[in-house]
Enzyme design. Structure first.
Site, short mmCIF file in Angstrom:
data_model
loop_
_atom_site.label_atom_id
_atom_site.label_comp_id
_atom_site.label_asym_id
_atom_site.label_seq_id
_atom_site.Cartn_x
_atom_site.Cartn_y
_atom_site.Cartn_z
N LYS A 170 1.69 -3.47 7.48
CA LYS A 170 1.91 -3.69 6.04
C LYS A 170 3.40 -3.58 5.68
CE LYS A 170 -2.26 -4.31 4.03
NZ LYS A 170 -2.61 -5.34 3.03
N HIS A 203 -7.58 3.10 -4.22
CA HIS A 203 -8.47 2.81 -5.36
C HIS A 203 -9.86 2.53 -4.82
CE1 HIS A 203 -6.06 -0.69 -4.25
NE2 HIS A 203 -7.15 -1.43 -4.45
N GLU A 224 0.24 3.62 1.84
CA GLU A 224 0.35 4.03 3.23
C GLU A 224 1.76 3.80 3.77
OE1 GLU A 224 -2.08 5.45 5.66
OE2 GLU A 224 -2.67 6.07 3.67
N TYR A 271 -1.72 0.21 10.94
CA TYR A 271 -2.00 -0.46 9.66
C TYR A 271 -0.74 -0.44 8.78
CZ TYR A 271 -3.69 -0.92 4.82
OH TYR A 271 -3.84 -1.29 3.51
N THR A 283 0.80 -1.23 0.00
CA THR A 283 0.00 0.00 0.00
C THR A 283 0.83 1.28 0.00
OG1 THR A 283 -1.45 1.31 1.44
CG2 THR A 283 -0.17 -0.38 2.52
P1 NAP Z 1 -11.61 -4.45 1.98
O1 NAP Z 1 -12.75 -4.08 1.07
O2 NAP Z 1 -11.59 -3.92 3.36
O3 NAP Z 1 -11.57 -6.05 2.04
C1 NAP Z 1 -10.77 -6.72 2.99
C2 NAP Z 1 -11.05 -8.20 2.90
O4 NAP Z 1 -10.28 -8.88 3.89
C3 NAP Z 1 -12.52 -8.59 3.17
O5 NAP Z 1 -12.86 -9.68 2.37
C4 NAP Z 1 -12.48 -9.00 4.64
O6 NAP Z 1 -13.50 -9.89 5.01
C5 NAP Z 1 -11.13 -9.72 4.65
N1 NAP Z 1 -10.61 -9.90 6.01
C6 NAP Z 1 -10.45 -8.97 6.98
N2 NAP Z 1 -9.93 -9.53 8.08
C7 NAP Z 1 -9.76 -10.85 7.81
C8 NAP Z 1 -9.31 -11.96 8.55
N3 NAP Z 1 -8.91 -11.84 9.81
N4 NAP Z 1 -9.26 -13.17 7.94
C9 NAP Z 1 -9.71 -13.33 6.67
N5 NAP Z 1 -10.17 -12.32 5.92
C10 NAP Z 1 -10.20 -11.09 6.48
O7 NAP Z 1 -10.22 -4.05 1.30
P2 NAP Z 1 -9.88 -3.72 -0.24
O8 NAP Z 1 -10.08 -2.28 -0.46
O9 NAP Z 1 -10.54 -4.72 -1.12
O10 NAP Z 1 -8.31 -3.96 -0.24
C11 NAP Z 1 -7.74 -5.23 -0.53
C12 NAP Z 1 -6.34 -5.29 0.02
O11 NAP Z 1 -5.53 -4.27 -0.57
C13 NAP Z 1 -6.21 -5.09 1.52
O12 NAP Z 1 -5.15 -5.90 1.96
C14 NAP Z 1 -5.85 -3.62 1.65
O13 NAP Z 1 -5.16 -3.42 2.86
C15 NAP Z 1 -4.97 -3.43 0.44
N6 NAP Z 1 -4.96 -2.10 -0.15
C16 NAP Z 1 -6.11 -1.46 -0.44
C17 NAP Z 1 -6.06 -0.23 -1.08
C18 NAP Z 1 -7.31 0.50 -1.46
O14 NAP Z 1 -7.23 1.70 -1.72
N7 NAP Z 1 -8.44 -0.17 -1.57
C19 NAP Z 1 -4.82 0.32 -1.43
C20 NAP Z 1 -3.66 -0.38 -1.13
C21 NAP Z 1 -3.73 -1.61 -0.51
P3 NAP Z 1 -14.98 -9.35 5.42
O15 NAP Z 1 -15.69 -9.04 4.13
O16 NAP Z 1 -15.54 -10.50 6.16
O17 NAP Z 1 -14.76 -8.12 6.27
O1 F7E Z 2 -8.99 8.16 4.18
C1 F7E Z 2 -9.37 11.64 5.32
C2 F7E Z 2 -8.47 10.73 6.14
O2 F7E Z 2 -10.05 6.11 5.10
C3 F7E Z 2 -8.44 9.00 3.20
C4 F7E Z 2 -7.30 2.13 2.68
O3 F7E Z 2 -7.86 1.44 1.58
O4 F7E Z 2 -6.12 3.61 1.22
C5 F7E Z 2 -7.04 3.57 2.28
O5 F7E Z 2 -6.55 4.26 3.41
C6 F7E Z 2 -8.18 10.38 3.77
C7 F7E Z 2 -7.42 10.39 5.10
O6 F7E Z 2 -8.34 5.95 3.22
C8 F7E Z 2 -12.71 11.41 6.68
O7 F7E Z 2 -7.99 11.41 7.29
C9 F7E Z 2 -11.36 12.99 6.10
O8 F7E Z 2 -6.46 11.42 5.04
O9 F7E Z 2 -10.55 6.79 2.73
P1 F7E Z 2 -9.59 6.71 3.82
P2 F7E Z 2 -6.81 5.82 3.63
O10 F7E Z 2 -6.58 6.10 5.06
O11 F7E Z 2 -6.04 6.63 2.65
C10 F7E Z 2 -4.84 3.04 1.51
C11 F7E Z 2 -3.99 3.11 0.26
C12 F7E Z 2 -4.93 1.67 2.10
O12 F7E Z 2 -4.04 0.85 1.92
C13 F7E Z 2 -6.00 1.44 3.08
O13 F7E Z 2 -6.26 0.05 3.21
O14 F7E Z 2 -9.44 10.98 4.05
N1 F7E Z 2 -10.73 11.79 5.85
N2 F7E Z 2 -12.56 12.78 6.61
C14 F7E Z 2 -11.55 10.80 6.21
N3 F7E Z 2 -11.40 9.46 6.12
C15 F7E Z 2 -12.45 8.69 6.53
N4 F7E Z 2 -12.34 7.35 6.43
N5 F7E Z 2 -13.60 9.26 7.04
C16 F7E Z 2 -13.79 10.62 7.14
O15 F7E Z 2 -14.83 11.10 7.57
#
Ligand code: NAP
Ligand code: F7E
Length: 383
Positions: A161, A187, A135, A157, A133
């Site tokens: 990671k 994304h 992050e 987190y 990520t």
């Molecule tokens: P998500 O929608 O939160 O999905 C997470 C998945 O992991 C869900 O299927 C969840 O199950 C499962 N999970 C959580 N805890 C678990 C556990 N203890 N054992 C087995 N499964 C578990 O995340 P996403 O946005 O699809 O992201 C996919 C991956 O990419 C994650 O690893 C995330 O950290 C990483 N990532 C995401 C982004 C982004 O912007 N989306 C960017 C960079 C990296 P439930 O449905 O039961 O909760």
């Molecule tokens: O926050 C600000 C918050 O929770 C984005 C995960 O998929 O992407 C995600 O992590 C920004 C932050 O995503 C609210 O403070 C303001 O600056 O949508 P987010 P994230 O923290 O960037 C990365 C790449 C991952 O890997 C993670 O798994 O938005 N923000 N106001 C807020 N954020 C939330 N959630 N809620 C608010 O009300």
């Protein structure tokens, strides 16, 4: 015989798009889902097949990333050609509340996958994708961020990671495994979890337009993110595992936007202009103008009168409880390596992403509007 993939986190946003994509390519897809007291497979229900059918291309296994024996058993049974390790406690703010659990799932969970593949003598057969990520860059040391930019994690987190990233590199170097990191920037999509900022915004904007909700409380409006569409990003994950040699790649659009601008664009998409004033916890976003043609076209004529009455009212407010103990203020990625080596190119820009999310949320929230009209109690989920 088509290839066999195992997806952890199959019920999540990326897991759902990935399953659909691989099934279309002829894969048999196995997924690990958690036991929960309510059904948690909404995002993949359209792909579900009766377990009594023969020759299924989607097979689900109960499991958990914290359970080593379960992970080893499933990998042993499935003998996958490719593993996409997408499971994670993926919410950054929640990781401050559940740091140990997040480390166990997101950090040690990755080790469990790698070590299982090694112990099962599958290192020559099984390729592993690790969901790393942006992050990891946290307090950014370089702008834009690329594969060589030093990491500086800013949350439990990101720290979990970081371990997962390096243990993946270590297993690749120590045991010659085909294990890769995709360093994916944010994304989003209509399938995005409701408490991530983009989906929280598109749902709230839709509900405000439909008169179900008065306002929404947000956290830090000034942080900047490089947002792409999940549909584009899962293709990059696939390409990473199809290369001749394993490697790590940044996946990003190269465009960064504030949360405030994302809100403004989401309202504009449906013909509402908002203006921000004030600073910090006192900042608000007020409805300044309605563009009737666009509003009627995107939302519907019957909702126009109500929103017109709200011109001048504050619909965006700030609640410091959403601020994070340590924030990642700016992310912008340089995906030159992926563009050149993987020939990966995103199709969606930010406007197209917002259009897709707003269109689906207006449709979804209209169901709630009708239920509200019929006298049902509609809850607000904004945590
Ligand atoms: P998500 O929608 O939160 O999905 C997470 C998945 O992991 C869900 O299927 C969840 O199950 C499962 N999970 C959580 N805890 C678990 C556990 N203890 N054992 C087995 N499964 C578990 O995340 P996403 O946005 O699809 O992201 C996919 C991956 O990419 C994650 O690893 C995330 O950290 C990483 N990532 C995401 C982004 C982004 O912007 N989306 C960017 C960079 C990296 P439930 O449905 O039961 O909760
Ligand atoms: O926050 C600000 C918050 O929770 C984005 C995960 O998929 O992407 C995600 O992590 C920004 C932050 O995503 C609210 O403070 C303001 O600056 O949508 P987010 P994230 O923290 O960037 C990365 C790449 C991952 O890997 C993670 O798994 O938005 N923000 N106001 C807020 N954020 C939330 N959630 N809620 C608010 O009300």
């Amino acid at each position: 015989m088509g290839k066999v993939a195992l997806i952890t986190g199959i019920t999540g946003q990326d897991g759902a798009y990935m399953s659909e994509y691989l099934i279309k390519k002829g894969y048999t897809v196995h997924g690990i889902k958690r036991r929960s007291s309510l059904f948690n497979t909404d995002r993949i229900d359209h792909l579900y097949q009766d377990p009594h059918l023969e020759n299924r291309n989607l097979i689900l296994h109960y499991g958990d990333m914290t359970d080593s024996m379960n992970i080893t058993r499933i990998i042993g049974e499935v003998q996958p050609d490719e593993i996409y390790n997408l499971a994670a406690q993926s919410h950054v703010k929640v990781s401050f509340d559940t740091p140990e659990y997040t480390a166990n799932v997101d950090g040690l969970g990755t080790l469990r996958i790698l070590e299982s593949v090694r112990l099962l003598n599958l290192t020559d057969k099984t390729r592993i994708y690790q969901a790393s990520t942006s992050e990891l860059y946290g307090l950014v040391q370089e702008i834009p961020q690329k594969e060589t930019t030093p990491f500086y994690p800013r949350s439990p987190y990101a720290a979990a990671k970081l371990y997962a990233y390096w243990i993946t590199v270590n297993y690749r170097e120590a045991y010659n495994m085909f294990a890769c990191n995709g360093i994916l920037f944010n994304h989003e999509s209509p399938l995005r979890g409701e408490t991530f900022v983009t989906r929280k915004i598109t749902r709230a904007v839709s509900r405000i337009a439909l008169g179900i909700q008065q306002d929404v409380y947000m956290g830090n409006l000034s942080s900047k993110r490089d947002w792409g569409h999940a549909k584009d990003y899962i293709k990059a994950m696939y390409l990473i595992l199809q290369q001749d040699t394993p490697d790590d790649y940044v996946i990003a659009t190269g465009v960064t936007t504030t949360i405030r601008d994302f809100i403004e664009k989401s309202f504009t998409e449906i013909g509402i202009k908002v203006e921000f004033c004030g600073t910090g916890a006192e900042e608000t976003g007020k409805i300044a103008e309605i563009i009737p043609d666009i509003f009627v076209n995107k939302v519907g004529e019957s909702f126009l009168e109500n929103i017109r009455k709200r011109i001048g009212e504050a619909v965006i407010k700030v609640d410091p409880k959403y601020f994070r103990p340590t924030e990642v203020e700016l992310l912008i990625g340089d995906a030159t390596k992926a563009r050149t080596k993987l020939s990966w190119e995103p199709k969606y820009n930010l406007d197209a992403l917002i259009e897709d999310m707003m269109q689906k949320d207006i449709k979804e929230m209209k169901k709630e509007a009708y239920l509200k009209e019929a006298g049902y109690r509609i809850l607000n989920y904004f945590e």
